[in-house]
Design a protein around this motif. Structure first.
Motif, PDB file in Angstrom:
ATOM      1  N   TRP A  33      51.156 -11.976-128.410  1.00 23.38           N
ATOM      2  CA  TRP A  33      52.158 -12.930-127.425  1.00 23.38           C
ATOM      3  C   TRP A  33      52.264 -12.493-125.962  1.00 23.38           C
ATOM      4  N   GLY A  34      52.182 -11.147-125.704  1.00 18.82           N
ATOM      5  CA  GLY A  34      52.326 -10.526-124.405  1.00 18.82           C
ATOM      6  C   GLY A  34      51.471 -11.105-123.514  1.00 18.82           C
ATOM      7  N   ALA A  35      50.044 -11.051-124.036  1.00 15.88           N
ATOM      8  CA  ALA A  35      48.966 -11.691-122.943  1.00 15.88           C
ATOM      9  C   ALA A  35      49.322 -13.154-122.848  1.00 15.88           C
ATOM     10  N   LEU A  36      49.562 -13.944-123.853  1.00 15.40           N
ATOM     11  CA  LEU A  36      49.924 -15.489-123.573  1.00 15.40           C
ATOM     12  C   LEU A  36      50.954 -15.590-122.557  1.00 15.40           C
ATOM     13  N   ILE A  37      52.127 -14.840-122.743  1.00 14.22           N
ATOM     14  CA  ILE A  37      53.080 -15.065-121.864  1.00 14.22           C
ATOM     15  C   ILE A  37      52.714 -14.562-120.336  1.00 14.22           C
ATOM     16  N   ILE A  38      52.193 -13.553-120.260  1.00 17.51           N
ATOM     17  CA  ILE A  38      51.810 -13.158-118.950  1.00 17.51           C
ATOM     18  C   ILE A  38      50.869 -14.289-118.402  1.00 17.51           C
ATOM     19  N   VAL A  39      50.031 -14.669-118.869  1.00 18.13           N
ATOM     20  CA  VAL A  39      49.056 -15.739-118.385  1.00 18.13           C
ATOM     21  C   VAL A  39      49.825 -17.068-118.231  1.00 18.13           C
ATOM     22  N   ALA A  40      50.673 -17.370-119.138  1.00 19.76           N
ATOM     23  CA  ALA A  40      51.543 -18.489-118.897  1.00 19.76           C
ATOM     24  C   ALA A  40      52.206 -18.694-117.469  1.00 19.76           C
ATOM     25  N   LEU A  41      53.086 -17.374-117.453  1.00 19.20           N
ATOM     26  CA  LEU A  41      53.754 -17.182-116.073  1.00 19.20           C
ATOM     27  C   LEU A  41      52.762 -17.198-114.909  1.00 19.20           C
ATOM     28  N   LYS A  42      51.615 -16.639-115.185  1.00 20.02           N
ATOM     29  CA  LYS A  42      50.677 -16.723-113.851  1.00 20.02           C
ATOM     30  C   LYS A  42      50.233 -17.844-113.521  1.00 20.02           C
ATOM     31  N   LEU A  43      49.667 -18.784-114.640  1.00 26.53           N
ATOM     32  CA  LEU A  43      49.346 -20.206-114.395  1.00 26.53           C
ATOM     33  C   LEU A  43      50.540 -20.974-113.915  1.00 26.53           C
ATOM     34  N   GLY A  44      51.737 -20.596-114.154  1.00 22.16           N
ATOM     35  CA  GLY A  44      53.048 -21.729-113.703  1.00 22.16           C
ATOM     36  C   GLY A  44      53.027 -21.204-112.289  1.00 22.16           C
ATOM     37  N   GLU A  45      52.770 -20.277-111.892  1.00 24.20           N
ATOM     38  CA  GLU A  45      52.815 -19.990-110.361  1.00 24.20           C
ATOM     39  C   GLU A  45      54.313 -19.981-109.881  1.00 24.20           C
TER      40      GLU A  45
END
Length: 132
Positions: A33-45
């Motif tokens: 979950w950590g990786a997915l949350i970090i990438v989701a926040l990154k892609l959300g900008e």
């Protein structure tokens, strides 16, 4: 100088050592979950609310999202901001450290998505050999 007055130098980080606290941060970041949350926040900008993250990271429970966000916040990768309003509004954003770590994670995610047909072929080939 007495022993209690000596300056004790911290040991260098060594993720391969079971005694190193870097392992815990690595686990929080690279766990499911950590990786997915970090990438989701990154892609959300931008900062995202809890519900937005939950909708983006399909399949995560509220409890697991809350727990993982707390771990990532403690590790300094995610910032939690509470806005005083009724009802209270809370959002989450990447810290500078989170952004630094999100960049290579985003590349890994993109590569996996781009190479998915090859990955699936490899899995089928492996499974065919293993079933005999």
């Amino acid at each position: 100088m007495r022993r209690s007055e000596e300056t004790i130098e911290p040991k260098a980080a060594d993720v391969f050592s079971s005694a190193c606290s870097s392992r815990t941060a690595l686990q929080h970041l690279t766990g499911r979950w950590g990786a997915l949350i970090i990438v989701a926040l990154k892609l959300g900008e931008r900062a995202m609310r809890f519900g937005e993250i939950r909708r983006r990271v399909d399949g995560i429970s509220e409890r697991m999202l809350s727990q993982t966000l707390g771990q990532l916040e403690r590790d300094g990768m995610v910032a939690r901001t509470v806005h005083s309003s009724i009802p209270p509004n809370v959002d989450y954003a990447l810290t500078p450290l989170g952004v630094k770590l999100a960049d290579p994670l985003s590349e890994v995610v993109s590569t996996i998505e781009a190479e998915l047909p090859r990955i699936l072929d490899a899995q089928r080939s492996h499974d065919a050999v293993q079933s005999f």
